[in-house]
Design a protein around this motif. Structure first.
Motif, PDB file in Angstrom:
ATOM      1  N   GLN A   1      95.095 102.016 -35.458  1.00  0.00           N
ATOM      2  CA  GLN A   1      95.896 101.348 -34.442  1.00  0.00           C
ATOM      3  C   GLN A   1      95.889 102.137 -33.135  1.00  0.00           C
ATOM      4  O   GLN A   1      95.775 101.557 -32.047  1.00  0.00           O
ATOM      5  N   ARG A   2      96.002 103.472 -33.247  1.00  0.00           N
ATOM      6  CA  ARG A   2      95.945 104.291 -32.035  1.00  0.00           C
ATOM      7  C   ARG A   2      94.581 104.186 -31.366  1.00  0.00           C
ATOM      8  O   ARG A   2      94.469 104.147 -30.132  1.00  0.00           O
ATOM      9  N   ALA A   3      93.512 104.145 -32.195  1.00  0.00           N
ATOM     10  CA  ALA A   3      92.168 104.009 -31.635  1.00  0.00           C
ATOM     11  C   ALA A   3      92.015 102.668 -30.923  1.00  0.00           C
ATOM     12  O   ALA A   3      91.413 102.587 -29.841  1.00  0.00           O
ATOM     13  N   ASP A   4      92.558 101.597 -31.530  1.00  0.00           N
ATOM     14  CA  ASP A   4      92.499 100.283 -30.877  1.00  0.00           C
ATOM     15  C   ASP A   4      93.224 100.304 -29.538  1.00  0.00           C
ATOM     16  O   ASP A   4      92.750  99.734 -28.544  1.00  0.00           O
ATOM     17  N   THR A   5      94.385 100.981 -29.511  1.00  0.00           N
ATOM     18  CA  THR A   5      95.136 101.071 -28.257  1.00  0.00           C
ATOM     19  C   THR A   5      94.339 101.828 -27.200  1.00  0.00           C
ATOM     20  O   THR A   5      94.274 101.419 -26.025  1.00  0.00           O
ATOM     21  N   SER A   6      93.682 102.928 -27.607  1.00  0.00           N
ATOM     22  CA  SER A   6      92.869 103.715 -26.669  1.00  0.00           C
ATOM     23  C   SER A   6      91.689 102.893 -26.155  1.00  0.00           C
ATOM     24  O   SER A   6      91.346 102.947 -24.959  1.00  0.00           O
TER      25      SER A   6
ATOM     26  N   ARG B   1     101.235 107.138 -54.696  1.00  0.00           N
ATOM     27  CA  ARG B   1     102.040 107.299 -53.491  1.00  0.00           C
ATOM     28  C   ARG B   1     101.268 108.089 -52.435  1.00  0.00           C
ATOM     29  O   ARG B   1     101.267 107.752 -51.241  1.00  0.00           O
ATOM     30  N   GLY B   2     100.575 109.162 -52.885  1.00  0.00           N
ATOM     31  CA  GLY B   2      99.782 109.953 -51.948  1.00  0.00           C
ATOM     32  C   GLY B   2      98.656 109.144 -51.332  1.00  0.00           C
ATOM     33  O   GLY B   2      98.389 109.223 -50.131  1.00  0.00           O
ATOM     34  N   GLN B   3      97.974 108.327 -52.171  1.00  0.00           N
ATOM     35  CA  GLN B   3      96.898 107.482 -51.652  1.00  0.00           C
ATOM     36  C   GLN B   3      97.430 106.458 -50.670  1.00  0.00           C
ATOM     37  O   GLN B   3      96.797 106.160 -49.650  1.00  0.00           O
ATOM     38  N   ARG B   4      98.625 105.926 -50.983  1.00  0.00           N
ATOM     39  CA  ARG B   4      99.224 104.943 -50.070  1.00  0.00           C
ATOM     40  C   ARG B   4      99.537 105.591 -48.724  1.00  0.00           C
ATOM     41  O   ARG B   4      99.308 104.996 -47.660  1.00  0.00           O
ATOM     42  N   GLU B   5     100.046 106.828 -48.746  1.00  0.00           N
ATOM     43  CA  GLU B   5     100.342 107.517 -47.492  1.00  0.00           C
ATOM     44  C   GLU B   5      99.063 107.780 -46.699  1.00  0.00           C
ATOM     45  O   GLU B   5      99.045 107.665 -45.470  1.00  0.00           O
ATOM     46  N   GLN B   6      97.969 108.134 -47.421  1.00  0.00           N
ATOM     47  CA  GLN B   6      96.695 108.345 -46.736  1.00  0.00           C
ATOM     48  C   GLN B   6      96.205 107.064 -46.075  1.00  0.00           C
ATOM     49  O   GLN B   6      95.720 107.072 -44.939  1.00  0.00           O
ATOM     50  N   ILE B   7      96.337 105.950 -46.807  1.00  0.00           N
ATOM     51  CA  ILE B   7      95.915 104.663 -46.243  1.00  0.00           C
ATOM     52  C   ILE B   7      96.764 104.312 -45.032  1.00  0.00           C
ATOM     53  O   ILE B   7      96.262 103.827 -44.011  1.00  0.00           O
ATOM     54  N   GLN B   8      98.097 104.588 -45.136  1.00  0.00           N
ATOM     55  CA  GLN B   8      98.985 104.306 -44.008  1.00  0.00           C
ATOM     56  C   GLN B   8      98.615 105.160 -42.803  1.00  0.00           C
ATOM     57  O   GLN B   8      98.606 104.669 -41.660  1.00  0.00           O
ATOM     58  N   ASN B   9      98.291 106.445 -43.046  1.00  0.00           N
ATOM     59  CA  ASN B   9      97.881 107.321 -41.942  1.00  0.00           C
ATOM     60  C   ASN B   9      96.589 106.832 -41.302  1.00  0.00           C
ATOM     61  O   ASN B   9      96.440 106.854 -40.076  1.00  0.00           O
TER      62      ASN B   9
END
Length: 228
Positions: free
Chosen positions: A180-185, A166-174
């Motif tokens: 995605q934010r970098a792509d938007t920038s 679960r922790g690894q999944r959250e890291q991957i999601q982050n």
């Protein structure tokens, strides 16, 4: 093919229910009413199916991590109910094993038909066999408790693994959100650069036009001075 986030969970839950139904049928049928090897075989099949049901619950716990938060509470309740069913049938299986062991002990020659009170040696022999049978039952109980302890430790290890996943999944999601934010920038920066380039060409065009007008004015002035 169903691609909803709950599809795999529903599939594992359906498999679990089918396995539990099969376990119920065996515990209420051959494992309860049969005798001898037929009853032992039925109980062995029950143990195998209990392991399969346990695996289905583990898969359900993994799949629930991918279910949206808004839907997760109801599915957690379904996992809790499945675990309760599994523990209940594990207890029934354990009781059936204990009954089988007790029946086998009582069915041994001399266990139920010892000597009368007028035959003290026969009575003593019966008591010895009963004590041996009691010791055997206690040993079986200890083994069952040890198996239960190992199962609990395995469950705890599985829960630790799930928490780690679960922790690894959250890291991957982050990390995905960051990308995605970098792509938007980058898209915004690209748009800004394009606007700057257009303005640069516009300024060049205006500058060139001004130069052309000035040159024309100079030529007109020179022409006027030379021809007067």
């Amino acid at each position: 093919m169903d691609t909803s986030p709950t599809a795999l969970f529903d599939s594992y839950e359906q498999d679990f229910k089918q396995i539990i139904q099969s376990i119920r049928d065996k515990l209420e049928g051959d494992a309860k009413d049969a005798q001898g090897e037929q009853r032992k075989a039925a109980l062995r099949r029950v143990e195998m199916e209990l392991d399969e049901a346990d695996e289905m619950v583990s898969q359900m716990e993994i799949e629930i991590q991918g279910i949206p938060q808004s839907l997760r509470p109801s599915y957690q309740s379904r996992i809790k109910a499945s675990k309760a069913d599994l523990q209940r049938y594990k207890k029934l299986s354990k009781d059936q094993h204990a009954q089988l062991s007790r029946s086998e002990l009582l069915a041994r020659p001399g266990m139920g038909a010892g000597a009368t009170s007028d035959e003290p040696y026969g009575a003593a022999s019966d008591r010895t066999r009963l004590l041996a049978g009691t010791a055997l039952l206690e040993d079986g109980s200890r083994r069952l408790l040890e198996s239960q302890r190992i199962a609990l430790e395995t469950e705890e290890q599985g829960a630790d693994i799930l928490r780690s996943l679960r922790g690894q999944r959250e890291q991957i999601q982050n990390a995905r959100d960051t990308l995605q934010r970098a792509d938007t920038s980058i898209d915004r920066a690209s748009g800004t650069l394009k606007k700057m380039i257009r303005r640069m060409y516009q300024q060049r065009f205006v500058t060139a036009a001004i130069i052309v007008v000035l040159v024309l004015l100079i030529l007109i002035i020179l022409w006027a001075k030379l021809w007067r």
